[in-house]
Design a protein around this motif. Structure first.
Motif, PDB file in Angstrom:
ATOM      1  N   GLU A  15       0.836  -1.209   0.000  1.00 34.37           N
ATOM      2  CA  GLU A  15       0.000   0.000   0.000  1.00 34.37           C
ATOM      3  C   GLU A  15       0.870   1.258   0.000  1.00 34.37           C
ATOM      4  O   GLU A  15       0.533   2.263  -0.639  1.00 34.37           O
ATOM      5  CB  GLU A  15      -0.937  -0.001   1.215  1.00 34.37           C
ATOM      6  N   ASP A  16       1.982   1.197   0.693  1.00 34.51           N
ATOM      7  CA  ASP A  16       2.826   2.392   0.764  1.00 34.51           C
ATOM      8  C   ASP A  16       3.567   2.642  -0.548  1.00 34.51           C
ATOM      9  O   ASP A  16       3.881   3.774  -0.874  1.00 34.51           O
ATOM     10  CB  ASP A  16       3.827   2.269   1.905  1.00 34.51           C
ATOM     11  N   LEU A  17       3.863   1.592  -1.275  1.00 37.61           N
ATOM     12  CA  LEU A  17       4.665   1.728  -2.499  1.00 37.61           C
ATOM     13  C   LEU A  17       3.826   1.633  -3.762  1.00 37.61           C
ATOM     14  O   LEU A  17       4.378   1.473  -4.859  1.00 37.61           O
ATOM     15  CB  LEU A  17       5.763   0.659  -2.500  1.00 37.61           C
ATOM     16  N   ASP A  59       3.679  -5.186  15.470  1.00 37.88           N
ATOM     17  CA  ASP A  59       2.592  -4.594  14.700  1.00 37.88           C
ATOM     18  C   ASP A  59       2.920  -4.944  13.248  1.00 37.88           C
ATOM     19  O   ASP A  59       3.806  -4.329  12.642  1.00 37.88           O
ATOM     20  CB  ASP A  59       2.579  -3.079  14.908  1.00 37.88           C
ATOM     21  N   TYR A  94       1.424  -4.706  10.300  1.00 39.81           N
ATOM     22  CA  TYR A  94       1.254  -3.681   9.253  1.00 39.81           C
ATOM     23  C   TYR A  94       2.386  -2.654   9.375  1.00 39.81           C
ATOM     24  O   TYR A  94       2.977  -2.241   8.383  1.00 39.81           O
ATOM     25  CB  TYR A  94      -0.112  -2.991   9.397  1.00 39.81           C
ATOM     26  N   LEU A 100       5.208  -1.293   6.757  1.00 39.95           N
ATOM     27  CA  LEU A 100       5.487   0.129   6.462  1.00 39.95           C
ATOM     28  C   LEU A 100       6.974   0.423   6.622  1.00 39.95           C
ATOM     29  O   LEU A 100       7.559   1.184   5.862  1.00 39.95           O
ATOM     30  CB  LEU A 100       4.729   1.019   7.452  1.00 39.95           C
ATOM     31  N   GLN A 101       7.563  -0.172   7.669  1.00 39.71           N
ATOM     32  CA  GLN A 101       8.988   0.051   7.917  1.00 39.71           C
ATOM     33  C   GLN A 101       9.818  -0.525   6.778  1.00 39.71           C
ATOM     34  O   GLN A 101      10.760   0.098   6.295  1.00 39.71           O
ATOM     35  CB  GLN A 101       9.392  -0.569   9.251  1.00 39.71           C
ATOM     36  N   SER A 138       9.654   1.787   3.886  1.00 40.14           N
ATOM     37  CA  SER A 138      10.559   2.933   4.056  1.00 40.14           C
ATOM     38  C   SER A 138      11.979   2.553   3.667  1.00 40.14           C
ATOM     39  O   SER A 138      12.694   3.343   3.033  1.00 40.14           O
ATOM     40  CB  SER A 138      10.575   3.403   5.507  1.00 40.14           C
ATOM     41  N   PRO A 140      12.478  -3.051  15.207  1.00 40.16           N
ATOM     42  CA  PRO A 140      11.096  -2.726  14.819  1.00 40.16           C
ATOM     43  C   PRO A 140      10.621  -1.475  15.545  1.00 40.16           C
ATOM     44  O   PRO A 140      10.888  -1.295  16.730  1.00 40.16           O
ATOM     45  CB  PRO A 140      10.305  -3.956  15.274  1.00 40.16           C
ATOM     46  N   ILE A 141       9.927  -0.623  14.794  1.00 37.91           N
ATOM     47  CA  ILE A 141       9.503   0.662  15.358  1.00 37.91           C
ATOM     48  C   ILE A 141       8.114   0.548  15.993  1.00 37.91           C
ATOM     49  O   ILE A 141       7.849   1.055  17.068  1.00 37.91           O
ATOM     50  CB  ILE A 141       9.437   1.739  14.254  1.00 37.91           C
ATOM     51  N   SER A 142       7.229  -0.117  15.274  1.00 36.92           N
ATOM     52  CA  SER A 142       5.820  -0.102  15.671  1.00 36.92           C
ATOM     53  C   SER A 142       5.454  -1.393  16.402  1.00 36.92           C
ATOM     54  O   SER A 142       5.795  -2.478  15.940  1.00 36.92           O
ATOM     55  CB  SER A 142       4.962   0.046  14.411  1.00 36.92           C
ATOM     56  N   VAL A 143       4.785  -1.258  17.546  1.00 36.56           N
ATOM     57  CA  VAL A 143       4.386  -2.439  18.312  1.00 36.56           C
ATOM     58  C   VAL A 143       2.923  -2.334  18.723  1.00 36.56           C
ATOM     59  O   VAL A 143       2.319  -1.264  18.641  1.00 36.56           O
ATOM     60  CB  VAL A 143       5.245  -2.625  19.593  1.00 36.56           C
ATOM     61  N   ARG A 196       2.766   8.991   0.992  1.00 37.98           N
ATOM     62  CA  ARG A 196       4.203   9.178   0.758  1.00 37.98           C
ATOM     63  C   ARG A 196       4.545  10.425  -0.053  1.00 37.98           C
ATOM     64  O   ARG A 196       5.273  11.315   0.414  1.00 37.98           O
ATOM     65  CB  ARG A 196       4.781   7.922   0.093  1.00 37.98           C
ATOM     66  N   ASP A 226       5.446   5.961  17.623  1.00 44.56           N
ATOM     67  CA  ASP A 226       6.559   5.407  16.846  1.00 44.56           C
ATOM     68  C   ASP A 226       7.689   6.428  16.671  1.00 44.56           C
ATOM     69  O   ASP A 226       8.829   6.054  16.390  1.00 44.56           O
ATOM     70  CB  ASP A 226       6.075   4.948  15.458  1.00 44.56           C
ATOM     71  N   ARG A 238      10.606   5.956  19.026  1.00 46.02           N
ATOM     72  CA  ARG A 238      11.482   4.822  18.694  1.00 46.02           C
ATOM     73  C   ARG A 238      12.431   5.147  17.541  1.00 46.02           C
ATOM     74  O   ARG A 238      13.526   4.610  17.465  1.00 46.02           O
ATOM     75  CB  ARG A 238      10.655   3.574  18.408  1.00 46.02           C
TER      76      ARG A 238
END
Lengths: 342, 231
Positions: free
Chosen positions: A66-68, A280, A282, A286-287, A290, A310-313, B127, B152, B155
């Motif tokens: 979805e992001d790309l 997380d 999803y 996303l990460q 990026s 991992p950034i999102s949890v 984006r 986030d 982090r």
């Protein structure tokens, strides 16, 4: 498909134009159109995603694709236990991807085998995600980078600390010897947040591993830690060990226990873990997206091979366990938790 | 007799047609869970069907698929959503705009060196548009690391994935309240519009405004405002 339709339309148009235009003019027109359509702006970037089946992995894929959207057209290939490295090879030869996403350990393992079978090949960049112990695999996979799946202690502890009323300065952890370097790395991040990770190492293998685990947990309680962090190690975290070591040592202790698996927290009757921080999926996707964006900006170069945390949890809490253990918490902060078990 | 029967039948048919609640989509990438937020706004506005989206991708996809009657979203999001007219603007400390800060670890961020630095942001536009928006806002070319929620951002700093994060004053205060990291804020000379309410259906405006004005202070705090200005 759109590209094909446009091409056919242009060919039909050219047929009509040819009938009415002289040969020289027609050739110039064809040359001009060829130059335009071979321009990079019309080239579509192909990507391949190798993944197991499962809702969690589908969420990872959604986060990536979805992001790309509009930048990379991804082909998703579902792998199972019967797939072999030559299956990976076939898909790569068919699709010629600019980027490969490896979801889960099986995809990593098969891709590694594929690379090993072609030692002289140049491989497109790849991003590994949602795979346990990704560091070990990526050490031998060329042109790759990844995101760890295991939630760092500092993330779990800071999130739990935001809910619990009492200070959390010292957090105990029991680990097998092979995880020493992982615990040390986690310890450095925790220190930045003013938290000391108090660790006890036990042997990788022992005929009385449950006895060693139970003693280690009791020693941490006697050492006045403020909380316990449970590492996701199958040898220490299974139903047998929970019954024989974790519950006898911690069942009556009035300490918050942080797990990496939501099911341990959801089972309030266990009276063991009161908090969990889990991936997380999803957000992982996303990460990874990026990271892929950065690879694209570097003209499809991976750059430095720094594996990311991992950034999102997602956070879960069990208030009945907190209440039974007389651990005070801020009710207002419960709205920030993804799951609240009672 | 016959016409009386027909009249009664018509009246009965009209009265038995179910009233369709008007749809309001709320996009708010705050740390409060969407389901909790949705419960609160549903209680405040029972005559509307309120749907809360925590993720920008979900909000934008649903907006295209099934446009609502109104949206409540950050100002930059509304500004780029077609077919909606702003009717209410959120305010804080008497202003409809908030100051932006760059938050870094340990050292003050040198804004003059921002080009080619990695900056973390919560993605509210997608984006391409987010890259354009931040570039225009800061008049610089930097590399953005986008995340989907406020928590986030911390982090990104903890793990050294960015040089700084771009936040509002509220976001900075929240980060400081949960983290012991040495977070250093550099105030920027730029402001961004706060949350607004925009309508695509003028017939609901009066009721919607009345409902928004009825939000209690806790709900307003979650949204990031302390009062509302009707336009």
């Amino acid at each position: 498909m759109a590209y094909l339709v446009v091409t056919l339309a242009i060919m039909a148009m050219l047929n009509m134009i040819e009938a009415e235009t002289n040969q020289a003019q027609f050739r110039k027109l064809v040359l001009l159109i060829s130059i335009i359509f071979s321009s990079p702006i019309y080239a579509e970037n192909n990507g391949l995603i190798f993944t197991p089946e499962g809702q969690a992995f589908n969420s990872v894929i959604s986060g990536v694709t979805e992001d790309l959207v509009g930048e990379i057209a991804f082909k998703v290939v579902v792998l199972n236990r019967s797939n072999v490295a030559t299956d990976i090879e076939k898909h790569i030869e068919t699709h010629s991807p600019k980027i490969i996403v490896l979801v889960g350990n099986n995809a990593l393992k098969l891709y590694s085998q594929y690379q090993n079978s072609k030692p002289n090949n140049v491989f497109p960049p790849s991003v590994a995600v949602a795979a346990l112990h990704v560091d070990r695999y990526l050490a031998s996979i060329k042109n790759s980078i990844g995101v760890r799946y295991e939630i760092p202690a500092v993330t779990s502890i800071v999130n739990m600390r935001s809910v619990i009323s009492s200070p959390i300065k010292r957090v105990g952890v029991v680990h097998r010897a092979w995880m020493t370097s992982i615990v040390e790395e986690n310890s450095k991040d925790c220190r930045l947040e003013g938290v000391e990770l108090v660790s006890v190492s036990i042997p990788n293998k022992d005929t009385n591993l449950k006895g060693k685990l139970k003693s280690a947990l009791i020693s941490l309680i006697n050492n006045n830690v403020d909380a316990i962090w449970m590492l996701n190690d199958n040898a220490l975290l299974n139903s047998n060990m929970i019954r024989a070591a974790w519950l006898p040592a911690l069942g009556k202790a009035k300490l918050p226990v942080i797990a990496g698996i939501e099911s341990i927290v959801s089972l309030g009757e266990l009276n063991l873990a009161s908090f969990a921080a889990t991936p997380d999926h999803y957000g992982l996707g996303l990460q990874a997206a990026s990271i892929i964006e950065e690879i694209m900006e570097r003209k499809w170069q991976v750059g430095s091979k720094n594996i990311e945390q991992p950034i999102s949890v997602k956070n879960a809490v069990n208030t009945s366990v907190l209440n039974r253990k007389e651990i005070k918490y801020d009710q207002n902060k419960l709205s920030m938790m993804n799951r609240v078990f009672q | 007799m016959k016409w009386k029967f027909v009249a009664v039948l018509c009246i009965f048919t009209v009265l038995s047609v179910p009233a369709v609640a008007k749809n309001i989509y709320i996009f708010s990438p705050v740390d409060v869970q969407a389901r909790f937020f949705q419960q609160q706004v549903a209680m405040a506005c029972p005559s509307f069907s309120m749907v809360v989206f925590g993720r920008g991708t979900d909000f934008r996809a649903q907006l295209m698929r099934s446009p609502p009657d109104a949206i409540i979203a950050p100002f930059p999001t509304i500004d780029r959503s077609f077919g909606f007219k702003m009717i209410v603007r959120g305010m804080q400390d008497g202003s409809t705009k908030g100051n932006s800060l760059l938050v870094s670890l340990d050292n003050v961020f040198d804004v003059s060196q921002i080009n080619n630095k990695k900056i973390g942001v919560v993605d509210i536009l997608g984006r391409g548009r987010m890259n354009e928006f931040v570039s225009e806002l800061l008049q610089a070319d930097m590399k953005l690391r986008r995340v989907s929620k406020n928590s986030d951002l911390l982090r990104l700093l903890t793990f050294g994935l960015v040089d700084a994060v771009l936040v509002s004053k509220n976001q900075y205060e929240n980060m400081k309240s949960i983290s012991s990291l040495n977070l250093v804020a550099t105030k920027l000379d730029v402001e961004v519009g706060l949350v607004g309410v925009a309508s695509a259906n003028a017939s609901i405006n009066a009721d919607l405004i009345s409902c928004i004005e009825g939000f209690n202070s806790e709900l307003n705090e979650v949204i990031g405002v302390d009062q509302w200005r009707i336009l």
